[in-house]
Each structure stands twice: as C-alpha cells, then as structure tokens.
Write a protein that holds these residues in place. Sequence first.
Motif, PDB file in Angstrom:
ATOM      1  N   HIS A 163       0.984  -1.236  -0.024  1.00  0.00           N
ATOM      2  CA  HIS A 163      -0.100  -0.220   0.174  1.00  0.00           C
ATOM      3  C   HIS A 163       0.576   1.589  -0.098  1.00  0.00           C
ATOM      4  CE1 HIS A 163      -2.806   3.194   1.493  1.00  0.00           C
ATOM      5  NE2 HIS A 163      -3.482   2.645   1.093  1.00  0.00           N
ATOM      6  N   GLU A 164       1.863   1.653   1.202  1.00  0.00           N
ATOM      7  CA  GLU A 164       2.586   2.374   0.735  1.00  0.00           C
ATOM      8  C   GLU A 164       4.170   2.322   0.461  1.00  0.00           C
ATOM      9  OE1 GLU A 164       1.870   4.783   3.320  1.00  0.00           O
ATOM     10  OE2 GLU A 164       0.244   3.922   3.376  1.00  0.00           O
TER      11      GLU A 164
ATOM     12  N   LEU B 232       5.307   3.789  -2.736  1.00  0.00           N
ATOM     13  CA  LEU B 232       4.991   3.899  -4.749  1.00  0.00           C
ATOM     14  C   LEU B 232       5.569   3.992  -5.350  1.00  0.00           C
ATOM     15  CD1 LEU B 232       3.798   7.775  -3.274  1.00  0.00           C
ATOM     16  CD2 LEU B 232       2.033   5.919  -3.598  1.00  0.00           C
TER      17      LEU B 232
ATOM     18  N   LYS C  33      -1.904   2.732  -2.569  1.00  0.00           N
ATOM     19  CA  LYS C  33      -2.737   3.102  -2.688  1.00  0.00           C
ATOM     20  C   LYS C  33      -4.209   2.317  -2.690  1.00  0.00           C
ATOM     21  CE  LYS C  33      -0.275   6.025  -0.438  1.00  0.00           C
ATOM     22  NZ  LYS C  33      -0.056   5.865   1.089  1.00  0.00           N
TER      23      LYS C  33
ATOM     24  N   GLU D  52      -6.543   3.630   0.157  1.00  0.00           N
ATOM     25  CA  GLU D  52      -6.667   5.396   0.310  1.00  0.00           C
ATOM     26  C   GLU D  52      -7.748   5.277  -0.507  1.00  0.00           C
ATOM     27  OE1 GLU D  52      -4.072   9.234   1.366  1.00  0.00           O
ATOM     28  OE2 GLU D  52      -3.025   7.161   1.791  1.00  0.00           O
ATOM     29  N   THR D  53      -7.236   4.976  -2.098  1.00  0.00           N
ATOM     30  CA  THR D  53      -7.650   6.106  -3.165  1.00  0.00           C
ATOM     31  C   THR D  53      -9.203   5.641  -3.068  1.00  0.00           C
ATOM     32  OG1 THR D  53      -5.708   6.014  -4.043  1.00  0.00           O
ATOM     33  CG2 THR D  53      -8.270   5.903  -5.716  1.00  0.00           C
TER      34      THR D  53
END
Length: 116
Positions: A75-76, A78, A89, A92-93
């Motif tokens: 998730h983190e 990038l 993400k 989160e998105t």
Amino acid sequence: MAQYTRFEFNGRRAWTARGRRLAGEGLERGLEHVLGKARQLVPLEEGTLERSGRVSRDGLNGAVSFDTVYAVRQHEELTWRHLPGRSAKYLETPMNSERDVVLRLMAVSLRRWLRG
C-alpha cells in the motif's frame, strides 16, 4: 495506517434502535462498495492480497482491511511497479473517492424508513 471518517446526523426520529440498525447496515453496504473498488486497484500477482480483503463492522464503526504480511508495504511503496490499472494506495484512494457514495448508501435505508 488507519484512516477515519466521521459524520454527524441530526435527526431525533431516526436515532432509535431501528434507525441505528439501518444506518449500520448501510455502513456495511458502503464499506463493501469501498472493498470492491479497492480490489480493482490492489496489486495483483497471485491474488492472495486481493482475496484477503475484509469488511468488519461493530454498530456504527466499520473498517476495510487487507490481511497479508505485505499488505501495508504494498500500500505504501509508491516506487514499486504494478500491472496496468493496479497501484499502491489501493485502499486510501477508494476511501477518499467513494466517501459520498458510502454516505448515500447509509442514507438509503434511513430515508425509506423515515418516508415510510
């Protein structure tokens, strides 16, 4: 990393046991919607991460989570490359972009009941 959304509801008539139950059911439908959107973005190699997605709800509190040892890192991070349409993400998105949809899903049952 947790993300919280809080909202206030001003409606005494709806804040009965039935109203809270209906709002909770709507919350669960909204979280299932977010989970579906997140599963469309989750990095995909074998599908293990995608299948680990879950919705949990306790009254008017709920969560969407992915449960693998590498879920947070995926998730983190990038800089990692993913298949087209997949991304970091991934939770989160949709939590941000689908907030209004979740609130509308929560309101549907309440609105029907109040119009009754």
